[in-house]
Design an enzyme around this catalytic site. Structure first.
Site, PDB file in Angstrom:
ATOM      1  N   ASP A 265     -25.514 -20.399  42.032  1.00 28.92           N
ATOM      2  CA  ASP A 265     -24.194 -20.375  42.024  1.00 28.92           C
ATOM      3  C   ASP A 265     -23.470 -22.006  41.676  1.00 28.92           C
ATOM      4  OD1 ASP A 265     -21.923 -19.302  42.988  1.00 28.92           O
ATOM      5  OD2 ASP A 265     -22.133 -20.657  44.966  1.00 28.92           O
TER       6      ASP A 265
ATOM      7  N   ASP B  27     -23.619 -18.954  48.889  1.00 25.91           N
ATOM      8  CA  ASP B  27     -23.090 -19.489  50.129  1.00 25.91           C
ATOM      9  C   ASP B  27     -22.203 -18.405  50.778  1.00 25.91           C
ATOM     10  OD1 ASP B  27     -20.981 -19.496  48.226  1.00 25.91           O
ATOM     11  OD2 ASP B  27     -20.862 -21.798  48.189  1.00 25.91           O
TER      12      ASP B  27
END
Lengths: 293, 1018
Positions: free
Chosen positions: B364, B711
């Site tokens: 990410d 996340d």
């Protein structure tokens, strides 16, 4: 389809005709690896033999390097019976015939004639020490006579049934041979004493048959192992060693009952054996003489 | 077979996908229904009154508390039972049962030493149960981590019940409750907004969108995820206030459903689990094979059935490496602990090693590669681009701040800003303070705070008269405010304005250059354009700033400024400068990415940001290396259409979410194969087909072992699908943490690299540890083989074997986990999970047939020595078994004519056990030394560098001594106090092991690739 694939992979593993591989290796590969292992194991075996050879060189032919386990000599009876149980029927010859045979066999090397021929008479009540002078071995070592007649009524010479027929059986007790053992000090010879054995009948309930044993006679007198038979020098140095024996004769034992008897060696030089070893310095057995058919 | 499995798999996956879609559709419909119901029930009075407490209690009773329950797992007792029923465990159970039977029979016969069998059975069961407990505890602890994270944030909600506002625990919320949320709150449930004022929520934890979403009462879309009037559980309200009714609670919320969807995605087995399973199967198979063969042989030779069964049991005990699972677990948990100290919490122990075999990391961007905070990166004033300090700890270089223009620019940036620090944070360094406000204003506030000083006080000095904020409704892309001046004598008002640079420039007629107002000529406009383009191409968000001193006469003190009418000058302003902001990469990231690259690991970036920003960051951190070009770059350079470019020439590739959607999986595979440097940008985070999941699947199809960081809740399916899912500890949602195998407490990408390094190290060290553990199985097995075939008195007892396996050898085998790497493991390619097995053929062969064989010979040498020195010559021993073990034979003659009772022989046998044990120990000390390295010489690695190993050897010796010489041992564990000389008998073999292995390593080093290397390197 799936099964075929599975099969072929297994087959391929065992013999792959494409690469000419057997179990994942070609012939030359197998050859090499087997050769490697052959050399490897020959080397290892060689090393093993070498270390064993070195080890054997350190051993003394006449005396073991250590006697760690033999602090308290074991005791044994003859006849042994089955699992230390001697039971027979006086009326039935076959039940005690084997005991007679065992004893006959056991005592035959003790015949006076044989003893006289092979062994010599020694001074009683003192150790028969035949020390080596330095490196010069005093071999072969002589042995003392233990004549069958020392056992008197239990010698089987007068009474060929050793009292079994009469319900007054003889039991012969021997002390296990241990090289170099001196079983008594200050000239006091060890002796055997037999009594009732305490045995468990229930939880915290003990019983002994002392009143049922009756009178016991010991041969030689007092059941002593004369000191002149000690020390033992091993079967190589003392080829004709005659182990001293003690015979006990039960004169009026209670019949038709199991009686637990324990004989122990009394000596001022033999440490009491471990609790777990029931045969170190003592021996217990069960005696049952039946009279009824 | 495999193909068919594949087909079935695909079908299953399809089915699952369909199911997921169905469920999602169902979810949408339900939400609509809920909103309809509530519309009809909407009444003014209710709007203020809320639910009655009794009604709320009733609904709470019906629906349960408003919390995310962890996905329903298997019941605890099943988990525990599973720990007790593995392949090896089953074998040990069988062995224990055989022991019990043997004990029963021997006890009824009253044999001396029959209790050994009982002890053995009890020990075996204890071993199984203790290792089972250990495994269960590990599993339990990993679920506990989640629980502790959950408890970190006790949520409160402001609810209106019985017409009164109450602060209650969010857990007690029920459907229909009226709740109020304000900036900074977490949304306590799925809420339909009925009133909102400037309300913005951050949906990033749910959808991954980094832009705040404004929420209004209007229903703008039929998809609940898109409509403006629904705020979701666990998202954060950034600013404004809103009131809404609760429409879903707990697991029925969108986030709850996505979490449960995620738990439906199959968890991939970790490579190490596969390795160990594979290996345990082989061991168990071999143990049964050996045991059964010897059972048959024993029966054939003429042993009784019971005896043959005991042989079977003994062989199983000897052959099964009882301590192995414990060793592996301890090694892994040691590494996990080491990692935890470096901020990687490992939930699934086996994941430690998986990290080492990782070949692709899908990372990410936000928060992992970058700092997750907008920071001022560049400024343009005085016609020069200045670089600001973007490091986390303000350790970088600052620019020249002496210019007058800078002071004006800073003043505009500071004043035209609504963001404020939360109170009571004076002790924190400025970059870490919490700010209420949007990302760019936060960046500007922190920047000015750092540059000028206390902004709150500064703003006090320039009293604000009026302000017109950014407003999405009237499409105003500017923000302005009017302030009084600092100097009380100067009665002019100062108007400051910021906004999109081109809109700002439109309103300007002058420009500040070195503090002087200059007319905005074409030359300056061009300079502005160049600077704007330059900053934009860096992927930075650029804002323009301007100001004007309002005419004192036109706007005297007390003039009524009206923000709606805009009754003041808003053009002809003075341009102050540009400030550009970016979420800067973390300082440690470029280095870490570089390390990954040298370690043969691809880093693929996945982000929701604009492709240009994504590319800029990728280039910044080294995911796209200098000189790498995308297809588009080549096209522009060569001035040819994109279609004509050979795709293989382009190393780098940026794929946007839209393109990704249109690609087939084959195209994606091809793209991943042909471009080593990949960035996925503007990926729309809509579940269920979230882009990370597709990318992970594609990488796995290409045979890579994939690590995924994430996340958001939307990442959790990908986290689960990945070989190793890594969740962010700070930014990560509970769902993501739940799905992940590892949690980065500091959200830092560099920690992953540490993890990779540790993972690779533990793989190497586990190999050594297993090799060490396996070796002794041979000297444990051979005594039985010799015992059965040659009928010597038993050289090694079962309890002694267990003492080796579970007591003396555990610490040394664990200590190998502390061994330093032999070479720079971060310069090697990731291991190929199909080729580089943990336990390979040469490892087993070398351990079993070479070192194990030497150890067996050592044991037998010592055994025969102990026997011969006590009076039993080797040749007498052969065939002695039946007499030796005759319980009624109390006067068995040894080689010297001495007579032995049974108990004396038994203790002699125990002496042999002890002597054999000591031989194995001495050889194992040599073994642990040689296992320190697989290729290097020990002299290169250093004898004493691994302190733990040294102390393990000392410990092993002490324990060996304790077992030998502690009183009472003979009757408990069958150890006898042995003669000191017998400790030295196996030493030549120990030296042989050492020297032989040095020769082996020398050959391996000198002749890489040779026959020697192939056969003897493990």
């Amino acid at each position: 389809m799936a099964k075929d694939a599975e099969k072929s992979t297994w087959k391929d593993f065992i013999w792959n005709s494409r690469t000419r591989e057997f179990c994942g290796r070609t012939g030359s590969s197998w050859g090499l690896i087997l050769l490697f292992y052959l050399v490897f194991y020959i080397f290892l075996a060689g090393m093993f033999c070498l270390t064993m050879y070195v080890m054997l060189q350190t051993l003394d032919d006449y005396k073991p390097t250590w006697q760690d386990r033999l602090g308290t000599p074991g005791m044994m009876i003859r006849p042994r019976g089955q699992a230390m149980e001697i039971s027979y029927n006086t009326t039935n010859t076959e039940t005690w015939d084997m005991y007679i045979k065992t004893l006959d066999n056991f005592l035959s090397p003790y015949n006076n004639s044989l003893q006289a021929e092979k062994n010599e008479e020694c001074t009683p009540d003192q150790y028969f020490i035949q020390a080596d002078s330095g490196d010069v071995k005093n071999n072969p070592k002589r042995s003392c006579q233990f004549n069958r007649t020392f056992l008197e009524k239990c010698s089987g010479l007068d009474d060929h049934t050793y009292g079994y027929q009469a319900g007054k059986p003889c039991i012969i007790i021997k002390l296990n041979r241990v090289i170099g053992m001196l079983p008594g000090k200050d000239g006091q010879a060890p002796f055997v004493t037999c009594g009732a054995k305490r045995y468990k009948v229930g939880k915290d309930e003990w019983k002994e048959d002392s009143d049922k044993i009756g009178e016991v006679e010991y041969y030689p007198e007092n059941g002593t192992f004369n000191l002149m038979y000690y020390p033992y020098y091993g079967k190589k140095a003392q080829v004709n060693y005659s182990q001293p024996l003690v015979a006990i004769k039960f004169l009026n034992i209670t019949l038709n009952e199991d009686i637990n008897i324990e004989c122990r060696i009394i000596s001022n030089n033999i440490p009491p054996g471990s609790v777990r070893d029931k045969f170190a310095g003592k021996v217990s057995f069960k005696l049952r003489i039946n009279t009824k058919g | 077979m495999f193909e068919m499995n594949g087909e079935v798999d695909v079908k299953m996956k399809k089915k699952k996908k369909i199911k997921k879609k169905d469920r999602l559709e169902g979810m949408k419909k339900e939400m609509d229904i809920v909103s309809v119901i509530h519309k009809t029930r909407r009444r003014e009075s209710w709007r203020e009154y809320g639910l009655t407490s009794s009604k709320a209690a009733e609904v709470l009773e019906r629906d349960g508390p408003n919390e995310l329950l962890p996905p329903k797992g298997t019941p605890e007792y099943v988990k525990f039972a599973r720990q007790l029923a593995g392949g090896l465990q089953c074998l040990m159970w069988v062995a224990a049962v055989i022991c019990f039977i043997a004990f029963g029979i021997e006890f009824s016969r009253g044999t001396l030493g029959c209790f050994d069998d009982l002890y053995l059975a009890i020990t075996l069961i204890t071993v199984v149960v203790v290792t089972g407990c250990f495994g269960y505890y590990q599993e339990f602890k990993s679920t506990n981590i989640i629980a502790s994270f959950k408890n970190l944030v006790p949520q409160q909600a402001l609810v209106i019940r019985d017409g009164q506002k109450n602060q209650i625990n969010a857990m007690d919320l029920v459907v229909g409750d009226l709740v109020e949320i304000k900036g900074g709150d977490r949304v306590p449930a799925d809420i339909r907004i009925i009133f909102a004022q400037g309300c913005k929520v951050d949906n990033s934890s749910l959808t991954g969108e980094s832009e705040p979403q404004s929420k209004t009462p209007e229903c703008t879309h039929e998809n609940p995820l898109e409509t403006k009037n629904i705020a979701f559980f666990s998202t954060t309200c950034l600013e404004g206030v809103a009131t809404g009714t609760v429409i879903n609670t707990g697991d029925r919320t969108i986030i709850g459903r996505i979490a449960s969807l995620a738990s439906g995605v199959g968890n991939e087995k970790t490579p190490i689990a596969i390795e160990i399973e594979h290996f345990v199967d082989i061991i168990a198979g071999l143990a049964i094979f050996f045991g059964f063969t010897f059972f048959v042989v024993a029966m054939f030779i003429g042993y009784a059935f019971l005896e043959a069964m005991i042989f079977f049991m003994a062989i199983v005990v000897a052959y099964v490496p009882e301590g192995l699972l414990a060793t592996v677990t301890v090694c892994l948990s040691l590494t996990a602990k080491r990692l935890a100290r470096k901020n990687c919490v490992v939930k699934n122990l086996e994941a430690v090693e998986t990290l080492g075999s990782t070949s692709v990391i899908c990372s990410d961007k936000t928060g992992t590669l970058t700092q997750n905070r907008m920071t001022v990166a560049h400024l343009w004033f005085d016609n020069v681009i200045h670089a600001a300090d973007t490091t986390e700890d303000q350790s970088g270089q600052s620019f020249d701040q002496s210019s007058e223009t800078w002071r004006s620019l800073a003043r505009v940036a500071g004043l035209c800003n609504r963001a404020i620090f939360k109170p009571n944070q004076e002790s924190l360094p400025i970059p870490r303070r919490i700010v209420v406000g949007d990302a760019s204003e936060t960046a500007l506030l922190k920047f000015t705070e750092l540059a000028i000083g206390n902004m709150m006080e500064y703003r006090e000095r320039f009293k604000k008269v009026v302000e017109v904020p950014f407003n999405s409704t009237n499409k105003n892309t500017l923000m302005l405010s009017v302030h009084e001046l600092e100097d009380p004598m100067d009665l002019r008002y100062l108007l400051v304005m910021k906004g999109a640079p081109e809109r700002i420039l439109e309103r300007c007629s002058t420009i500040l250059i070195k503090g002087q107002e200059m007319p905005l000529e074409e030359q300056w406009r061009e300079a502005f354009q160049t600077a704007y383009m330059d900053l934009g191409s860096l992927g930075e968000r650029v804002l323009g700033f301007c100001h004007i001193y309002l005419n004192e006469n036109e706007f005297p003190r007390g003039y009524k400024f009206d923000s709606d009418e805009m009754n003041f000058t808003t053009s002809g302003l003075c341009f102050a400068g540009l400030i550009s902001m970016i979420d800067p990469p973390r300082a440690t990231v470029p280095d870490a990415v570089m390390k990954c690259r040298t370690a043969g690991i691809r880093v693929v970036m996945v982000t929701g940001d604009h492709p240009i920003t994504a590319r800029a960051i990728a280039a910044n951190v080294g995911i796209i290396t200098e000189g790498s070009e995308t297809v588009e770059d080549i096209a522009t350079r060569k001035r040819i259409p994109v279609e004509q470019v050979n795709r293989r020439d382009a190393r780098a590739c940026v794929i946007s979410g839209g393109q990704l959607k249109d690609m087939s999986s084959e195209e994606l595979d091809e793209a991943l194969r042909s471009h080593p440097e990949m960035v996925f940008a503007r990926t729309s985070p809509q579940p269920p087909s979230s882009p990370p999941l597709i990318i992970v699947e594609s990488c796995q199809r290409l045979g890579s072992i994939v690590a995924v960081t994430g996340d958001g809740v939307n990442d959790s399916p990908a986290l689960k699908k990945a070989d190793i899912g890594i969740a962010m500890g700070i930014a990560g949602s509970d769902a993501a943490k739940n799905a992940a195998d590892m949690i980065l407490l500091d959200d830092n990408f560099a920690s992953i690299v540490t993890g990779v390094e540790q993972g690779r190290l533990i793989f190497d060290n586990l190999k050594k540890s297993i090799a060490y553990t396996l070796t002794k199985n041979i000297p444990e097995l051979t005594p039985y083989l010799i015992y059965i075939t040659v009928s010597v008195p038993l050289p090694l007892g079962c309890i002694t074997i267990l003492m080796i396996e579970l007591a003396t050898d555990i610490f040394p085998s664990v200590s190998l986990a502390y061994e330093k790497a032999e070479s720079d493991i971060m310069h090697l390619k990731p291991r190929n999970p199909r080729k580089d097995r943990l336990v390979n053929e040469s490892l087993a062969a070398y351990s079993y047939f070479q070192i194990g064989a030497i150890q067996s010979f050592a044991g037998f040498t010592d055994y025969f020595t102990a026997m011969a020195q006590e009076g039993w010559y080797p040749l007498l021993c052969v065939g002695l078994r039946s007499h030796w073990e005759n319980v009624h034979l109390q006067d068995l003659q040894d080689s010297y004519g001495q007579e032995w009772t049974y108990a004396q022989r038994l203790y002699q046998q125990y002496t042999c056990y002890t002597v054999f044990f000591i031989s194995i120990e001495i050889c194992q000390i040599a073994d642990v030394l040689i296992r320190k390295t697989r290729r290097l010489s020990i002299f290169q690695q250093g004898f004493f560098r691994n302190k733990v190993l040294v102390s393990a050897i000392v410990f092993q010796l002490l324990l060996g001594n304790l077992l030998c010489y502690c009183p009472g041992m003979p009757n408990i564990f069958n150890f006898m106090p042995i003669r000191g000389q017998w400790w030295f008998v196996p030493i030549p073999y120990g030296i042989l092991i050492f020297v032989y292995d040095e020769i082996r390593k020398l050959g391996v080093r000198r002749h890489p690739g040779s026959w020697w290397d192939q056969e003897l390197y493990y």
